[in-house]
Design a protein around this motif. Structure first.
Motif, PDB file in Angstrom:
ATOM      1  N   ASN A 125       0.883  -1.278  -0.016  1.00  0.00           N
ATOM      2  CA  ASN A 125      -0.023  -0.082  -0.020  1.00  0.00           C
ATOM      3  C   ASN A 125       0.833   1.249  -0.063  1.00  0.00           C
ATOM      4  O   ASN A 125       1.856   1.293   0.685  1.00  0.00           O
ATOM      5  CB  ASN A 125      -0.655  -0.046   1.380  1.00  0.00           C
ATOM      6  CG  ASN A 125      -1.794  -1.062   1.122  1.00  0.00           C
ATOM      7  OD1 ASN A 125      -2.454  -1.535   0.050  1.00  0.00           O
ATOM      8  ND2 ASN A 125      -2.133  -1.563   2.344  1.00  0.00           N
ATOM      9  N   SER A 126       0.581   2.322  -0.726  1.00  0.00           N
ATOM     10  CA  SER A 126       1.176   3.416  -0.673  1.00  0.00           C
ATOM     11  C   SER A 126       0.363   4.940  -0.809  1.00  0.00           C
ATOM     12  O   SER A 126      -0.880   4.325  -0.977  1.00  0.00           O
ATOM     13  CB  SER A 126       2.203   3.438  -1.784  1.00  0.00           C
ATOM     14  OG  SER A 126       1.627   3.483  -3.132  1.00  0.00           O
ATOM     15  N   ALA A 127       1.045   5.793  -0.720  1.00  0.00           N
ATOM     16  CA  ALA A 127       0.449   7.163  -0.997  1.00  0.00           C
ATOM     17  C   ALA A 127       1.259   8.101  -1.840  1.00  0.00           C
ATOM     18  O   ALA A 127       2.186   7.937  -1.879  1.00  0.00           O
ATOM     19  CB  ALA A 127       0.109   7.817   0.362  1.00  0.00           C
ATOM     20  N   LEU A 128       0.328   8.478  -2.864  1.00  0.00           N
ATOM     21  CA  LEU A 128       0.847   9.431  -3.832  1.00  0.00           C
ATOM     22  C   LEU A 128       0.309  11.001  -3.582  1.00  0.00           C
ATOM     23  O   LEU A 128      -0.926  11.123  -3.324  1.00  0.00           O
ATOM     24  CB  LEU A 128       0.299   9.259  -5.224  1.00  0.00           C
ATOM     25  CG  LEU A 128       0.771  10.076  -6.108  1.00  0.00           C
ATOM     26  CD1 LEU A 128       2.184  10.396  -6.765  1.00  0.00           C
ATOM     27  CD2 LEU A 128      -0.225   9.836  -7.598  1.00  0.00           C
ATOM     28  N   VAL A 129       1.161  11.786  -3.573  1.00  0.00           N
ATOM     29  CA  VAL A 129       0.747  13.252  -3.092  1.00  0.00           C
ATOM     30  C   VAL A 129       1.110  14.192  -4.331  1.00  0.00           C
ATOM     31  O   VAL A 129       2.200  14.504  -4.520  1.00  0.00           O
ATOM     32  CB  VAL A 129       1.548  13.938  -1.998  1.00  0.00           C
ATOM     33  CG1 VAL A 129       1.225  15.093  -1.646  1.00  0.00           C
ATOM     34  CG2 VAL A 129       1.314  12.771  -0.848  1.00  0.00           C
ATOM     35  N   PRO A 130       0.128  14.365  -5.205  1.00  0.00           N
ATOM     36  CA  PRO A 130       0.292  15.174  -6.233  1.00  0.00           C
ATOM     37  C   PRO A 130       0.655  16.905  -5.882  1.00  0.00           C
ATOM     38  O   PRO A 130       1.521  17.419  -6.533  1.00  0.00           O
ATOM     39  CB  PRO A 130      -1.113  15.300  -6.766  1.00  0.00           C
ATOM     40  CG  PRO A 130      -1.738  13.820  -6.650  1.00  0.00           C
ATOM     41  CD  PRO A 130      -1.328  13.711  -5.208  1.00  0.00           C
ATOM     42  N   GLY A 131       0.093  17.332  -4.690  1.00  0.00           N
ATOM     43  CA  GLY A 131       0.479  18.529  -4.404  1.00  0.00           C
ATOM     44  C   GLY A 131      -0.494  19.351  -3.670  1.00  0.00           C
ATOM     45  O   GLY A 131      -1.691  18.694  -3.215  1.00  0.00           O
ATOM     46  N   PHE A 132      -0.518  20.590  -3.323  1.00  0.00           N
ATOM     47  CA  PHE A 132      -1.517  21.490  -3.047  1.00  0.00           C
ATOM     48  C   PHE A 132      -2.457  21.622  -4.061  1.00  0.00           C
ATOM     49  O   PHE A 132      -2.228  21.868  -5.207  1.00  0.00           O
ATOM     50  CB  PHE A 132      -0.828  22.835  -2.573  1.00  0.00           C
ATOM     51  CG  PHE A 132       0.102  22.851  -1.300  1.00  0.00           C
ATOM     52  CD1 PHE A 132      -0.536  22.599   0.121  1.00  0.00           C
ATOM     53  CD2 PHE A 132       1.418  23.265  -1.202  1.00  0.00           C
ATOM     54  CE1 PHE A 132       0.408  22.691   0.829  1.00  0.00           C
ATOM     55  CE2 PHE A 132       2.103  23.059  -0.231  1.00  0.00           C
ATOM     56  CZ  PHE A 132       1.656  22.832   0.944  1.00  0.00           C
ATOM     57  N   ILE A 133      -3.691  21.711  -3.599  1.00  0.00           N
ATOM     58  CA  ILE A 133      -5.021  22.056  -4.349  1.00  0.00           C
ATOM     59  C   ILE A 133      -5.014  23.485  -4.767  1.00  0.00           C
ATOM     60  O   ILE A 133      -5.119  24.300  -3.826  1.00  0.00           O
ATOM     61  CB  ILE A 133      -6.168  21.319  -3.726  1.00  0.00           C
ATOM     62  CG1 ILE A 133      -6.031  19.845  -3.726  1.00  0.00           C
ATOM     63  CG2 ILE A 133      -7.424  21.631  -4.660  1.00  0.00           C
ATOM     64  CD1 ILE A 133      -7.325  19.323  -2.913  1.00  0.00           C
ATOM     65  N   VAL A 134      -4.822  23.496  -6.137  1.00  0.00           N
ATOM     66  CA  VAL A 134      -5.166  25.215  -6.419  1.00  0.00           C
ATOM     67  C   VAL A 134      -6.456  25.100  -7.059  1.00  0.00           C
ATOM     68  O   VAL A 134      -7.327  26.057  -6.832  1.00  0.00           O
ATOM     69  CB  VAL A 134      -4.074  25.334  -7.607  1.00  0.00           C
ATOM     70  CG1 VAL A 134      -4.177  26.789  -8.319  1.00  0.00           C
ATOM     71  CG2 VAL A 134      -2.626  25.237  -6.914  1.00  0.00           C
TER      72      VAL A 134
END
Length: 108
Positions: A55-64
């Motif tokens: 299992n993992s998490a992907l963080v695309p970033g801050f939501i704009v």
């Protein structure tokens, strides 16, 4: 800014040596902004070196901008700001590890 195409949840997506399945999207409040992260399970089932899953998490970033457009494939797209600051990344990693119990967190 970059664009993130939201994948369909609970649907297997082919990947080298197996597939992964996004299971949950989370909008995490952090320092007055919102961070998008996506939990998924990867399965390695056709590798010469063995099989496994994690299992993992992907963080695309801050939501704009949240789901402001749609791709040709019909996927909703959000604009995100990738997170470059290592202190911020470490803080977000700790939060995800403590709340979601995943050991691996990737950032765009």
């Amino acid at each position: 800014m970059t664009k993130y195409a939201h994948q369909e949840l609970n649907k297997d997506i082919p990947a080298p040596s197996g597939y992964y399945t996004p299971s949950k999207e989370v909008r995490l409040k952090h320092d007055g902004r919102e961070v998008l992260y996506v939990l998924s399970q990867a399965v390695i089932d056709s590798s010469c070196c063995g099989v496994g899953e994690f299992n993992s998490a992907l963080v695309p970033g801050f939501i704009v901008r949240w789901r402001g457009e749609t791709s040709k494939e019909g996927l909703e797209i959000s604009e995100v700001e990738p997170i470059a600051d290592e202190e911020t990344r470490d803080a977000i990693r700790r939060i995800i590890k403590d709340t979601e119990h995943v050991m691996r967190t990737e950032f765009w």
